[in-house]
Design an enzyme around this catalytic site. Structure first.
Site, PDB file in Angstrom:
ATOM      1  N   LYS A   1      74.419  30.048   7.129  1.00 50.40           N
ATOM      2  CA  LYS A   1      74.880  29.914   8.391  1.00 50.40           C
ATOM      3  C   LYS A   1      74.566  28.745   8.964  1.00 50.40           C
ATOM      4  O   LYS A   1      75.586  28.156   9.720  1.00 50.40           O
ATOM      5  CB  LYS A   1      74.398  31.166   9.358  1.00 50.40           C
TER       6      LYS A   1
ATOM      7  N   ASP B   1      76.195  37.567  17.782  1.00 49.42           N
ATOM      8  CA  ASP B   1      76.085  38.804  16.764  1.00 49.42           C
ATOM      9  C   ASP B   1      76.821  39.891  17.414  1.00 49.42           C
ATOM     10  O   ASP B   1      77.312  40.686  16.572  1.00 49.42           O
ATOM     11  CB  ASP B   1      74.806  38.979  16.372  1.00 49.42           C
TER      12      ASP B   1
ATOM     13  N   GLN C   1      68.180  37.896  12.598  1.00 48.18           N
ATOM     14  CA  GLN C   1      68.556  38.229  11.328  1.00 48.18           C
ATOM     15  C   GLN C   1      67.918  39.507  11.184  1.00 48.18           C
ATOM     16  O   GLN C   1      66.634  39.705  11.348  1.00 48.18           O
ATOM     17  CB  GLN C   1      68.039  37.324  10.539  1.00 48.18           C
TER      18      GLN C   1
HETATM   19  N1  GUN Z   1      72.008  41.619   8.854  1.00 47.27           N
HETATM   20  C1  GUN Z   1      73.084  42.138   7.993  1.00 47.27           C
HETATM   21  N2  GUN Z   1      74.190  41.608   8.523  1.00 47.27           N
HETATM   22  C2  GUN Z   1      73.773  40.820   9.593  1.00 47.27           C
HETATM   23  C3  GUN Z   1      74.467  40.065  10.551  1.00 47.27           C
HETATM   24  O1  GUN Z   1      75.771  39.972  10.616  1.00 47.27           O
HETATM   25  N3  GUN Z   1      74.005  39.386  11.388  1.00 47.27           N
HETATM   26  C4  GUN Z   1      72.457  39.658  11.526  1.00 47.27           C
HETATM   27  N4  GUN Z   1      71.762  39.062  12.676  1.00 47.27           N
HETATM   28  N5  GUN Z   1      71.746  40.270  10.463  1.00 47.27           N
HETATM   29  C5  GUN Z   1      72.413  40.903   9.407  1.00 47.27           C
END
Ligand code: GUN
Length: 284
Positions: free
Chosen positions: A51, A118, A95
């Protein structure tokens, strides 16, 4: 029937990221994304570095706040409060999964909705459910909609079955499909006859974390299949759909890897750019 066409998520994501970089280059100020990672989950570390790299390539600033596994909930919340108050930070993600001693719900509730790129905080989840244009939609479901619209520019009236009811994929995806006038069914581990539901669907989206679960016998001829799964069998990546089994029956299918995964990153960046524009009263 001829072999299913591949929906190339990698190509679509690259095109979106290039377009985004061109937009961002027009502004002196740069969008900034903060990524919070608590603990040392291997997959999360890789996802977050990807990312960060993608954000920087698009011309954004991106800092990873890597906290130890033992970080307290209070420390994590105080970092979120600090980033909420920092006008230079336009978007923030935490995350998941978090270490077990930390309440995910409590953490997500503290992210300022305008910076919740998110789309996981309860305010954005509610706005999405209400079909509000103010909602920041979760990145993976938003990426799936982008891929589906490349096959069906008008999704109105299509029958869609979502396998999986998670807060980060299944539920927001069901809202987005409904907001696009699909007839939506969400099936899950307690559904009595999943196959009977999927067999009726124009679109099947598998987001259940069960390797190769969806077989040709589960789908109707010509169905469009989206695979959100990331599993490993004997070290080899595979999705929740049995690709080799369905490829002679489906009309379109996303591969794993190279399907939904790259779209998640592209949509996270798009959400961050849109948050930046809104927070600075700028137009695209
Ligand atoms: N864990 C699994 N998928 C995601 C996501 O799209 N964003 C975040 N922050 N954690 C995740």
């Amino acid at each position: 029937m001829s072999e299913a066409k591949i929906i190339d998520g990698k190509k679509a994501a690259l095109a979106l990221r290039e377009k985004l970089a061109q937009h961002i280059a027009r502004y002196d100020k740069k969008p900034e994304l903060a990524v919070i990672l608590a603990g040392n989950d291997e997959a999360s570390l890789i996802y977050d570095r990807n990312k960060q790299k993608a954000a920087q390539e698009a011309g954004m600033k991106c800092e990873i706040f890597h906290l130890p596994e033992t970080v307290s909930q209070e420390e994590l919340l105080s970092l979120i409060e600090r980033l909420n108050a920092d006008d230079n930070v336009n978007g923030m993600i935490v995350q998941l999964p978090l270490p077990e001693h930390i309440s995910q719900a409590e953490v997500l509730k503290h992210i300022k909705p305008e910076k919740d790129v998110d789309g996981f905080c309860p305010v954005n989840a509610g706005l999405l459910l209400a079909n509000s244009s103010e909602a920041i939609a979760a990145a993976t479901p938003k990426g799936i909609m982008h891929l589906l619209k490349s096959v069906f520019p008008d999704l109105s009236g299509k029958t869609a079955v979502v396998i999986g009811r998670s807060n980060i994929v299944g539920k927001p995806l069901a809202s987005l499909l409904l907001n696009s006038n699909c007839t939506v069914t969400v099936v899950h581990s307690k559904t009595r006859d999943i196959e009977a539901e999927t067999r009726r669907a124009d679109i099947v989206i598998a987001a259940c974390g069960c390797p190769k679960m969806v077989k040709a016998s589960w789908i109707k001829e010509g169905a469009v299949l989206i695979d959100v799964g990331i599993n490993r069998i004997d070290g080899k990546l595979c999705g929740d759909i049995d690709f080799d089994d369905v490829k002679h029956k489906a009309s379109y299918v996303t591969p794993v890897p190279g399907g939904v995964g790259p779209m998640t990153v592209a949509m996270l960046l798009e959400n961050t750019f849109e948050a930046f524009l809104k927070q600075n009263n700028l137009k695209k």
